[in-house]
Each structure stands twice: as C-alpha cells, then as structure tokens.
Design a protein around this motif. Structure first.
Motif, short mmCIF file in Angstrom:
data_model
loop_
_atom_site.label_atom_id
_atom_site.label_comp_id
_atom_site.label_asym_id
_atom_site.label_seq_id
_atom_site.Cartn_x
_atom_site.Cartn_y
_atom_site.Cartn_z
N GLY A 5 44.13 -8.74 24.26
CA GLY A 5 42.56 -10.03 24.72
C GLY A 5 42.80 -11.21 25.78
O GLY A 5 44.22 -11.69 26.44
N ILE A 6 41.62 -11.33 25.64
CA ILE A 6 41.54 -12.48 26.63
C ILE A 6 42.02 -13.95 26.49
O ILE A 6 42.83 -14.51 27.16
CB ILE A 6 40.35 -12.89 26.64
N MET B 275 38.39 -18.77 30.46
CA MET B 275 37.14 -17.86 30.16
C MET B 275 37.32 -17.98 32.02
O MET B 275 35.73 -17.51 31.99
CB MET B 275 36.37 -18.05 29.42
N VAL C 225 39.45 -14.51 34.80
CA VAL C 225 38.55 -13.44 33.41
C VAL C 225 38.34 -11.90 34.60
O VAL C 225 38.77 -11.12 34.51
CB VAL C 225 36.92 -13.16 33.17
N SER D 145 39.69 -6.06 23.17
CA SER D 145 38.66 -6.46 22.79
C SER D 145 38.68 -6.46 25.08
O SER D 145 38.42 -5.73 25.20
CB SER D 145 38.93 -8.59 22.61
N MET D 146 39.23 -7.95 25.94
CA MET D 146 39.31 -8.02 26.93
C MET D 146 39.90 -6.50 27.63
O MET D 146 39.46 -5.85 28.13
CB MET D 146 39.84 -8.88 27.89
N ALA E 17 35.08 -6.00 24.38
CA ALA E 17 34.78 -7.19 24.87
C ALA E 17 33.15 -7.02 26.10
O ALA E 17 32.92 -5.45 26.73
CB ALA E 17 35.77 -8.08 25.81
N PRO E 18 32.95 -8.00 26.26
CA PRO E 18 31.36 -7.68 27.19
C PRO E 18 32.11 -7.60 29.14
O PRO E 18 31.50 -6.53 29.73
CB PRO E 18 31.15 -9.34 27.41
N ARG F 169 30.89 -10.48 16.17
CA ARG F 169 29.35 -9.97 17.59
C ARG F 169 29.77 -9.80 18.66
O ARG F 169 29.03 -9.47 19.62
CB ARG F 169 29.63 -11.82 17.81
N LEU F 170 31.12 -9.15 19.18
CA LEU F 170 30.62 -8.02 19.89
C LEU F 170 30.69 -6.36 20.18
O LEU F 170 30.06 -5.46 20.88
CB LEU F 170 32.37 -8.01 20.74
N HIS G 176 36.81 -9.98 14.73
CA HIS G 176 37.56 -10.03 15.82
C HIS G 176 38.62 -10.20 15.20
O HIS G 176 39.04 -11.13 15.73
CB HIS G 176 36.25 -10.59 16.36
C1 FER Z 1 32.82 -13.04 26.47
C2 FER Z 1 33.72 -13.35 25.46
C3 FER Z 1 34.91 -12.68 24.40
C4 FER Z 1 34.16 -12.70 27.07
C5 FER Z 1 35.39 -11.98 26.21
C6 FER Z 1 35.18 -12.07 25.21
C7 FER Z 1 34.97 -12.61 29.64
C8 FER Z 1 36.76 -12.15 25.45
C9 FER Z 1 37.40 -12.15 23.52
C10 FER Z 1 38.73 -11.46 23.61
O1 FER Z 1 39.51 -10.69 23.73
O2 FER Z 1 39.35 -11.83 21.88
O3 FER Z 1 32.07 -13.69 26.43
O4 FER Z 1 33.32 -12.74 28.88
#
Ligand code: FER
Length: 290
Positions: free
Chosen positions: A81-82, A131, A136, A173-174, A199-200, A230-231, A258
């Motif tokens: 993830g991110i 972020m 990203v 997620s990401m 993720a987004p 929320r994702l 999450h």
């Molecule tokens: C965002 C919300 C969450 C986003 C990325 C994530 C790039 C990723 C979350 C994760 O990897 O846990 O707005 O934008």
C-alpha cells in the motif's frame, strides 16, 4: 419447454447454493500463527537493475517449502500500500506464515511469491509525505518497472513458468489499484488478478477495461473490500461495471476496515484459488460473494 427452463434454473441455483456453502470466507484461527513443526518456505532479498528508474531496486521473494531448482513454479506478484515498501506484506501480512500453514495442509499450488517495491522512483522509501504527487505517480510508473525489469529478472533468476496462466498479480490498497490497472491492462501477461481494498489509483471502469469481453480470458478476477472501508466506492464501481458486462469475477465484501486483518484474510482465500483449474460455472456463482 417450461419444465426444462425450471429445471435449468433449479440446476443453476443449486450450483450457486452449493458453491456459496462450500466457500470458506474467513480464515480459521491460527492461520497466521507460525508453527515450528511444519516445513517452512524461504524469504530472499533480491536486487535487480531497473532501466525504468535507473537504479538498483529491491524485492523480497518467498519460495515455498520443498522448493527445488529443478521444478518450475508459477508466480504471484503481491503489492503493498501507499505507506509501505517491499517489506510491508512481510512485516504486517506475514504471507510466509500464512502460506507455510496452507502448504502444510496441501491447500495451495506451489508458487513463488514476489513482494516488490511498487513506488518506482529513485528514492522509493516510504518516508516524508507519502501522498506527495511524485510518490503517488511512482505507483503508476511501477507498471513499466514490473513488466520490463522485475518480471524478466525473476524469470532469469528463478525456475518459473512463463505463461500468462502461470502469472498472478494482487495487492492491497494502492497495490490493489495497481493490480487491477496493470493486470486488466495486460491480460496477455496475467491470468489471475486480485484487488484487495483498492485505492483511488484504480482506473475508472471504462478506462480499466474498455473492452470488457477481453476479461473473459482471465482465470480469476478477485475484488474484495472491507464493509467499513471508506475506499469501498473504488471496488464497488469496478464490480458494478463487471456485473453490467457479465464478466465473471468475485466481489467479496467482508467484515472489516482498511487494515491487515482484511488483507491477510484476502491472501488466505485468494492464494487457495490460484493456479488451479477454474470451474467457470462456480466462478459465475461467485459473482457476488458476501
Ligand atoms: C487516497 C486515499 C488512500 C489515495 C491513496 C490511498 C492516492 C491509499 C491508501 C493505501 O494504500 O493504503 O486518496 O490517493
């Protein structure tokens, strides 16, 4: 005529019922607890040259218990993830323990699992503002690094099967967004695709899969998300598009948020489906598994 329709419907419904009954949805207690007495796989750290980034990059590689150089293995690329890097799954998701335990029960097809660093940039550490735009964006750049640098490296260094049918991509997620973007964008390379709590960065459905029919070439398309996450909209909109286009897939809405409790459960369930014959009828009945 009418009778046969009723019969056919009954058959399909009973199939759905049986599948829903037999599919385990939550890992049993102890699935992620290390057991000393069973055989263990091995984790290596590898370094590969990335032409994409212009640096040497690291990945972890899990080889299964009983791994032999003389055999050939399918490969799962498992993405973080991110806030993570190549060690995130290893530290927090313990795939090495989950899989060792599954192997001890004969529940998974022997495979190599590669844990890459999905932030393809010169400084790929998860430090500072995770972020930030360049960080990203590096998650999108990783598509090139994966396809042109990491996969060829793994296929040279390890005894792996190289057909699309023997290559899977999944992530959290990401990494879930990356798996859907890269997997569905390269169906000629991956036959097994899983997005956990994506993720987004997940492309919009029309962009993700402009030709939905193509996805019928997949062996497995797995989309899951915690019901408190929320994702959820990013998984839900993908599922809705697939359902509208009658593309077989799993959409698993599971209890949770999450976090790694959900992702460990996903890995437990997803890994057991990989590299095994797919019953298309069964796949259709999974259309919504919740
Ligand atoms: C965002 C919300 C969450 C986003 C990325 C994530 C790039 C990723 C979350 C994760 O990897 O846990 O707005 O934008």
């Amino acid at each position: 005529m009418k009778n046969s329709v009723v019969l056919a419907l009954g058959f399909v419904l009973s199939g759905m019922f049986i599948s829903a009954q037999t599919i385990e949805k939550q890992a049993p207690q102890g699935f992620d607890i290390e057991k000393k007495e069973i055989p263990h796989g091995k984790i290596d750290t590898v370094t590969y040259e990335s032409k994409t980034v212009g640096t040497q990059r690291r990945a972890l590689v899990y080889t299964p218990p009983g791994f032999k150089k003389g055999n050939k293995y399918p490969v799962l690329y498992l993405l973080h993830g991110i806030g993570g890097d190549e060690k995130e799954w290893f530290r927090n998701g313990t795939p090495q323990i989950i899989l060792d335990n599954l192997y001890a029960q004969g529940k998974v097809t022997p495979m190599i699992v590669v844990l890459p660093n999905g932030r393809a940039m010169k400084d790929d550490r998860a430090t500072g503002d995770i972020m930030a735009k360049d960080k990203v964006e590096a998650f999108a750049t990783f598509e090139k690094d994966l396809l042109n640098d990491l996969i060829p490296f793994i296929e040279k260094k390890y005894p792996v099967k190289k057909d699309r049918a023997d290559r899977a991509i999944a992530g959290l997620s990401m990494g879930g967004g990356q798996s859907l973007n890269f997997g569905l964008g390269n169906i000629n390379k991956f036959a097994w695709v899983g997005g956990f709590s994506s993720a987004p960065n997940t492309k919009e459905p029309q962009q993700l899969l402009p030709n939905p029919e193509k996805a019928k070439e997949l062996k497995l398309l797995w989309i899951s998300c915690g019901d408190q996450d929320r994702l959820m909209p990013f998984s839900k909109r993908t599922h809705d598009y697939l359902a509208a286009n009658k593309i077989p897939h799993i959409f698993y809405v599971e209890p949770g948020g999450h976090d790694f409790k959900v992702w460990k459960n996903d890995l437990y369930l997803f890994s057991q489906l990989l590299f095994k014959p797919v019953d298309q009828e069964k796949m259709n009945s999974f259309l919504k598994l919740d």
